[in-house]
Enzyme design. Structure first.
Site, PDB file in Angstrom:
ATOM      1  N   ASP A  99       7.631 -30.165  43.120  1.00 36.19           N
ATOM      2  CA  ASP A  99       7.482 -29.765  44.279  1.00 36.19           C
ATOM      3  C   ASP A  99       8.206 -28.501  44.377  1.00 36.19           C
ATOM      4  O   ASP A  99       9.046 -28.242  43.482  1.00 36.19           O
ATOM      5  CB  ASP A  99       7.830 -30.756  45.335  1.00 36.19           C
ATOM      6  N   ASP A 101       9.076 -26.457  47.738  1.00 34.84           N
ATOM      7  CA  ASP A 101       9.754 -26.156  48.960  1.00 34.84           C
ATOM      8  C   ASP A 101      11.046 -27.242  48.804  1.00 34.84           C
ATOM      9  O   ASP A 101      10.445 -28.541  49.007  1.00 34.84           O
ATOM     10  CB  ASP A 101       8.979 -26.042  50.286  1.00 34.84           C
TER      11      ASP A 101
END
Length: 352
Positions: A99, A101
């Site tokens: 991922d 953020d």
């Protein structure tokens, strides 16, 4: 429980919260040369080392000779069990899906140790892919941002919900959409030959036009008029697709800003129904695409993220092992979830 050893190994940077009633684990070395084992409830169980678990599968890392892994879901680099949650043998993975953020950066600031960790994994032979629920930018934007922060990245290594929506349009033969989103989403759709009926030449969206599908993502220019225009399309029978349902995005200094999920909630409330399809996490749709394009089996791909309910849920659905990193939205790991304080937990020196 822990037992004293003549030469105790360094404590790894990831932790596992103790569970009530957990089995007491004792380690011992079998007489057979090169074999490691643990004893669980009086039963000796043979552990395989890195590179020895499945012939024909590339193993980028090798276990440190003599290392004994404890039974239990201790850490992020665990050999997955049938449910993909981990069965206790610590190892490296052929593929890591990160991922963005809250996992690799917050806003415009790289999270400490993240770039070094990812570079190290790539240098040792692992493949890396980046998957973000953020639909606001193009692949090229994310690649440049990651490169600037020191991450090894090319545009083809980045998967976003914008690229996911474009692929979905191609798959379902949709060539016109009404978009609640940022210019990056509009550009990605246009590059896939999808007309965005309510966007101008610069990719800015306006409350006008009709289409057979409404796409809702992060949109910082969101207005009441745009909400009303999306509603009118839905009332006339348009399909309703959400890029993701994340309530917030993590920024620099621990600050949060509203995410696409807050806009999806607004559209869903007035429409009286939820999305027909959520493209991003926790939907496994894009992760399945990554696995197919890389040719890696689910059990050989570790998903790493900061949200158990989205980043990790999509991996578990497909049988992938998962690791929660506590540098983003989530500050405490749920029971039975492998986790690390930061990405250094993926490079535990005791496993090398």
């Amino acid at each position: 429980m822990r037992h004293a050893a003549a030469h105790p190994a360094p404590r790894p940077p990831f932790r596992r919260r103790a569970r009530r009633g957990a089995a007491q684990v004792r380690q011992r070395r079998l007489g057979r040369r090169g074999a490691d084992a643990v004893q669980l409830d009086g039963v000796a169980r043979l552990l395989r080392r890195d590179g020895e678990d499945r012939p024909g599968v590339r193993r980028p890392g090798r276990g440190r000779p003599g290392t004994v892994a404890q039974v239990g879901r201790r850490g992020p680099a665990e050999d997955p069990g049938p449910d993909g949650a981990g069965a206790g043998v610590l190892r490296r993975y052929p593929l890591y899906i990160f991922d963005l953020d809250g996992t690799l950066y917050r806003g415009d600031e790289a999270i400490p140790h993240a770039a070094d960790t990812v570079r190290r994994l790539v240098e040792e032979g692992s493949a890396v892919r980046y998957f973000t629920n953020n639909s606001g930018q193009t692949r090229e934007f994310f690649a440049r941002k990651l490169q600037t922060m020191g991450f090894p990245c090319e545009p083809g290594m980045v998967y976003s919900t914008a690229t996911g929506v474009a692929a979905l349009c191609r798959e379902r033969g949709v060539d016109r959409v009404f978009c609640v989103g940022e210019p990056g989403l509009v550009q990605t759709l246009r590059e896939a030959a999808v007309e965005v009926v309510n966007a101008d030449a610069k990719g800015r969206v306006w409350p006008c036009g009709e289409a057979s599908a409404v796409v809702v993502g992060i949109c910082r220019s969101f207005t009441y008029a745009l909400l009303d225009a999306a509603l009118q399309c839905l009332l006339k029978g348009a399909s309703y697709w959400a890029t993701n349902t994340d309530a917030t995005y993590p920024l620099e200094g621990g600050r949060l800003e509203p995410g696409a999920g807050s806009l999806v909630a607004a559209v869903s409330t007035c429409a009286g129904r939820g999305p027909d399809l959520v493209v991003g996490k926790p939907s496994p749709w894009i992760v399945r695409q990554i696995l197919e394009e890389t040719g890696v089996a689910p059990q050989d791909a570790l998903l790493v993220g900061d949200r158990p309910e989205t980043d990790l849920a999509c991996g578990r659905t497909l049988g992938c092992p998962t690791c929660l990193v506590l540098t983003g939205v989530t500050r405490q790991a749920p029971p039975d979830q492998a986790f690390c304080e930061d990405l250094r937990g993926l490079l535990d020196p005791t496993l090398r």
